[in-house]
Design a protein around this motif. Structure first.
Motif, PDB file in Angstrom:
ATOM      1  N   GLN A  33      -4.227  14.469  -4.945  1.00 37.96           N
ATOM      2  CA  GLN A  33      -3.702  13.322  -4.210  1.00 37.96           C
ATOM      3  C   GLN A  33      -3.567  12.095  -5.111  1.00 37.96           C
ATOM      4  O   GLN A  33      -2.665  11.275  -4.919  1.00 37.96           O
ATOM      5  CB  GLN A  33      -4.584  13.002  -3.000  1.00 37.96           C
ATOM      6  N   PHE A  78      -8.312   1.609  -4.754  1.00 33.97           N
ATOM      7  CA  PHE A  78      -8.205   2.917  -4.105  1.00 33.97           C
ATOM      8  C   PHE A  78      -9.218   2.977  -2.975  1.00 33.97           C
ATOM      9  O   PHE A  78     -10.409   2.751  -3.195  1.00 33.97           O
ATOM     10  CB  PHE A  78      -8.486   4.051  -5.103  1.00 33.97           C
ATOM     11  N   SER A 126       0.813  -1.213   0.000  1.00 34.71           N
ATOM     12  CA  SER A 126       0.000   0.000   0.000  1.00 34.71           C
ATOM     13  C   SER A 126       0.849   1.266   0.000  1.00 34.71           C
ATOM     14  O   SER A 126       1.986   1.275   0.460  1.00 34.71           O
ATOM     15  CB  SER A 126      -0.953   0.008   1.190  1.00 34.71           C
ATOM     16  N   ILE A 127       0.243   2.307  -0.529  1.00 30.19           N
ATOM     17  CA  ILE A 127       0.815   3.655  -0.538  1.00 30.19           C
ATOM     18  C   ILE A 127      -0.312   4.570  -0.070  1.00 30.19           C
ATOM     19  O   ILE A 127      -1.437   4.466  -0.550  1.00 30.19           O
ATOM     20  CB  ILE A 127       1.243   4.071  -1.949  1.00 30.19           C
ATOM     21  N   THR A 128      -0.013   5.455   0.870  1.00 29.11           N
ATOM     22  CA  THR A 128      -1.035   6.357   1.384  1.00 29.11           C
ATOM     23  C   THR A 128      -0.635   7.798   1.111  1.00 29.11           C
ATOM     24  O   THR A 128       0.510   8.187   1.323  1.00 29.11           O
ATOM     25  CB  THR A 128      -1.232   6.155   2.903  1.00 29.11           C
ATOM     26  N   SER A 129      -1.596   8.542   0.619  1.00 25.07           N
ATOM     27  CA  SER A 129      -1.453   9.983   0.459  1.00 25.07           C
ATOM     28  C   SER A 129      -2.812  10.542   0.870  1.00 25.07           C
ATOM     29  O   SER A 129      -3.736  10.580   0.069  1.00 25.07           O
ATOM     30  CB  SER A 129      -1.111  10.331  -0.992  1.00 25.07           C
ATOM     31  N   TYR A 130      -2.926  10.911   2.147  1.00 22.44           N
ATOM     32  CA  TYR A 130      -4.226  11.246   2.713  1.00 22.44           C
ATOM     33  C   TYR A 130      -4.981  12.229   1.832  1.00 22.44           C
ATOM     34  O   TYR A 130      -4.375  13.188   1.367  1.00 22.44           O
ATOM     35  CB  TYR A 130      -4.046  11.821   4.123  1.00 22.44           C
ATOM     36  N   LYS A 168      -5.724   5.959  -0.245  1.00 26.73           N
ATOM     37  CA  LYS A 168      -4.802   4.862  -0.013  1.00 26.73           C
ATOM     38  C   LYS A 168      -4.895   3.943  -1.215  1.00 26.73           C
ATOM     39  O   LYS A 168      -5.989   3.578  -1.638  1.00 26.73           O
ATOM     40  CB  LYS A 168      -5.179   4.103   1.257  1.00 26.73           C
ATOM     41  N   TYR A 171     -10.832   5.408   0.121  1.00 30.03           N
ATOM     42  CA  TYR A 171     -10.954   6.787   0.581  1.00 30.03           C
ATOM     43  C   TYR A 171     -10.958   6.772   2.097  1.00 30.03           C
ATOM     44  O   TYR A 171     -11.795   6.114   2.723  1.00 30.03           O
ATOM     45  CB  TYR A 171     -12.237   7.442   0.036  1.00 30.03           C
ATOM     46  N   LEU A 172     -10.008   7.477   2.730  1.00 29.00           N
ATOM     47  CA  LEU A 172      -9.839   7.424   4.180  1.00 29.00           C
ATOM     48  C   LEU A 172     -10.447   8.618   4.909  1.00 29.00           C
ATOM     49  O   LEU A 172     -10.541   8.601   6.131  1.00 29.00           O
ATOM     50  CB  LEU A 172      -8.340   7.367   4.526  1.00 29.00           C
ATOM     51  N   ILE A 184      -0.173   9.966  -5.494  1.00 29.26           N
ATOM     52  CA  ILE A 184      -0.134   8.531  -5.193  1.00 29.26           C
ATOM     53  C   ILE A 184       0.321   7.728  -6.413  1.00 29.26           C
ATOM     54  O   ILE A 184       1.071   6.754  -6.283  1.00 29.26           O
ATOM     55  CB  ILE A 184      -1.499   8.071  -4.637  1.00 29.26           C
ATOM     56  N   ILE A 210      -3.878   0.313  -2.632  1.00 31.80           N
ATOM     57  CA  ILE A 210      -3.373  -1.024  -2.352  1.00 31.80           C
ATOM     58  C   ILE A 210      -3.219  -1.688  -3.713  1.00 31.80           C
ATOM     59  O   ILE A 210      -4.165  -1.710  -4.503  1.00 31.80           O
ATOM     60  CB  ILE A 210      -4.338  -1.830  -1.458  1.00 31.80           C
TER      61      ILE A 210
END
Length: 129
Positions: free
Chosen positions: A110, A94, A26-30, A33, A96-97, A114, A35
């Motif tokens: 974002q 993808f 995973s890579i997160t860029s608030y 995210k 959404y956080l 990402i 995966i």
């Protein structure tokens, strides 16, 4: 390449989705995210992509669907940078956080970040021989 999001690029395989959650990186860029999972078997396309918005954060299906539309649209418009620069096949999910409905500009910004991080990571993992 036209910027469409055809059916063959949509992530629908239940086993592949399960595999993403079990083995994916995973890579997160608030507030996003990504995966992803490298698919060993040759797929119909380089990338299959899905989006998800947790029901825990957004009880209303209307709001979840709106956010999913934003995610799909920003992916559709920015996927060229991936398609032209990767080897092999990948499955993307993808998530959404965030806790509130985003503006499109924030999602697109974002998404670019990402996808750029993904390209850097993949090219470092698999240097071209």
């Amino acid at each position: 390449m036209s910027s469409k999001f055809p059916k063959k690029e949509k992530l629908k395989s239940e086993s592949l989705i399960r595999g993403i959650f079990e083995e994916g990186k995973s890579i997160t860029s608030y507030p996003l995210k990504l995966i992803y999972l490298n698919i060993k078997t040759p797929a119909k396309t380089k990338v299959q992509c899905g989006v998800a918005v947790p029901k825990r954060n957004f009880k209303s299906a209307v709001k979840r669907n709106r956010i999913k539309r934003l995610l799909r649209e920003s992916y559709r418009l920015n996927k060229e940078q991936i398609f032209n620069n990767i080897e092999g096949s990948f499955a993307f999910l993808f998530l959404y956080l965030g806790k509130e409905i985003p503006e499109y500009e924030e999602v697109e910004k974002q998404m670019r970040v990402i996808l750029k991080q993904f390209l850097i990571r993949v090219t470092n993992e698999n240097p071209i021989k």
